[in-house]
Write an enzyme that holds these catalytic residues in place. Structure first.
Site, mmCIF file in Angstrom:
data_model
loop_
_atom_site.group_PDB
_atom_site.id
_atom_site.type_symbol
_atom_site.label_atom_id
_atom_site.label_comp_id
_atom_site.label_asym_id
_atom_site.label_seq_id
_atom_site.Cartn_x
_atom_site.Cartn_y
_atom_site.Cartn_z
ATOM 1 N N GLY A 1 4.860 -0.990 2.975
ATOM 2 C CA GLY A 1 4.089 0.132 2.618
ATOM 3 C C GLY A 1 5.061 1.347 2.286
ATOM 4 O O GLY A 1 6.241 1.600 3.172
ATOM 5 N N HIS B 1 0.857 -1.297 -0.121
ATOM 6 C CA HIS B 1 -0.118 0.019 -0.051
ATOM 7 C C HIS B 1 0.817 1.303 0.162
ATOM 8 O O HIS B 1 1.784 1.360 0.519
ATOM 9 C CB HIS B 1 -1.072 0.001 1.465
ATOM 10 C CG HIS B 1 -0.322 -0.066 2.537
ATOM 11 N ND1 HIS B 1 0.235 1.124 3.314
ATOM 12 C CD2 HIS B 1 0.088 -1.226 3.243
ATOM 13 C CE1 HIS B 1 1.013 0.856 4.113
ATOM 14 N NE2 HIS B 1 0.678 -0.560 4.558
ATOM 15 N N ASP B 2 0.331 2.232 -0.724
ATOM 16 C CA ASP B 2 0.778 3.581 -0.644
ATOM 17 C C ASP B 2 2.430 3.587 -1.400
ATOM 18 O O ASP B 2 3.078 4.710 -1.223
ATOM 19 C CB ASP B 2 1.075 4.252 0.605
ATOM 20 C CG ASP B 2 -0.640 4.329 1.323
ATOM 21 O OD1 ASP B 2 -1.325 4.823 0.768
ATOM 22 O OD2 ASP B 2 -0.700 3.378 2.189
#
Length: 259
Positions: free
Chosen positions: A137, A119-120
């Site tokens: 992340g 994520h991200d």
């Protein structure tokens, strides 16, 4: 161009001349550009936008919930650029509220078998991940980076333009541009001279960049910060040197990989 066994949500959008293979699943909100090719058993779900001429191979999973216990189902996105190749068993997770809500893969990227993009993460153009590369992340990866097989990159780390990560490395800090890093807790191994030559950087610029690298990272004169400031005070027209100095001076949540 769509196999009869594929399951495609009525709200998903598929571009012209895009092939959707057997047993693929496309969820609501998915948008796939023209001339793409999804081989069999590909799952794309959530708010995912994929550019043109991108190929996704069997058993890749894009858009499933991020592996973050703070994720509460908020609306987040994934952007994947043009002309990417995403090989078998790759996973790409969307962003989270705490990280900007976006995961991005740039143009002309190659994700070999088993690559995980958490994520991200923000990945620029022309990046290569060898087999089973894993990103935690919030990782930032700049253009023309190569990540070796079975390597793991710590959350919030930055990987600078034109750098190369050796296979089976654990990256716990920022890797400056145009450098190589390798090891269980990776250390810098010098400049990525092969990559610089492939990108047609002149011998004079490579020589000057090497002098700057050696002074900043190998000298015992003053402190690390003082050495950087001293080099910044000297005017240079070379892109690679300016890029290196800007990267070192940029904001980060991690320390640097050092020799």
């Amino acid at each position: 161009m769509i196999h009869p066994t594929a399951i495609i949500h009525p709200d998903a959008k598929v571009g012209k001349n895009t092939k959707i293979g057997p047993y693929c699943v496309l969820g609501k909100g998915v948008k796939i550009g023209e001339n793409c090719n999804l081989h069999s058993h590909v799952v794309v779900d959530g708010d995912v936008i994929i550019g043109e001429k991108t190929k996704i191979y069997s058993f890749a999973s894009i858009g499933s919930d991020p592996q973050d216990l703070k994720f509460k189902g908020e609306k987040t996105k994934i952007f994947i650029g043009d002309n990417c190749k995403i090989r078998e068993y790759c996973t790409i997770n969307p962003g989270t509220e705490g990280g900007g809500r976006v995961t991005k893969v740039g143009n002309n990227c190659l994700l070999m078998v088993g690559t995980h993009v958490a994520h991200d993460c923000l990945i620029s153009d022309n990046v290569i991940f060898a087999n089973h590369s894993t990103l935690a992340g919030h990782v930032r990866i700049e253009t023309n980076v190569v990540v070796g097989a079975l390597s793991a990159i710590h959350q919030f780390a930055r990987i600078g333009e034109g750098s190369m990560i050796g296979g089976m490395s654990g990256i716990t800090g920022d890797v400056p541009p145009f450098c190589t890093a390798m090891g269980n807790r990776a250390k810098l191994n010098g400049l990525n001279v092969v990559g610089l030559k492939r990108n047609e950087v002149s011998k004079i610029e490579i020589s000057e960049l090497r002098k700057v690298y050696n002074y900043i990272f190998d000298s015992n004169k003053f402190t690390f910060k003082d050495r950087v400031e001293e080099i910044k005070g000297k005017k240079t027209s070379f892109y690679t040197i300016k890029k290196l100095l800007n990267f070192i001076s940029g904001e980060s949540n991690r320390s640097f990989c050092l020799p």
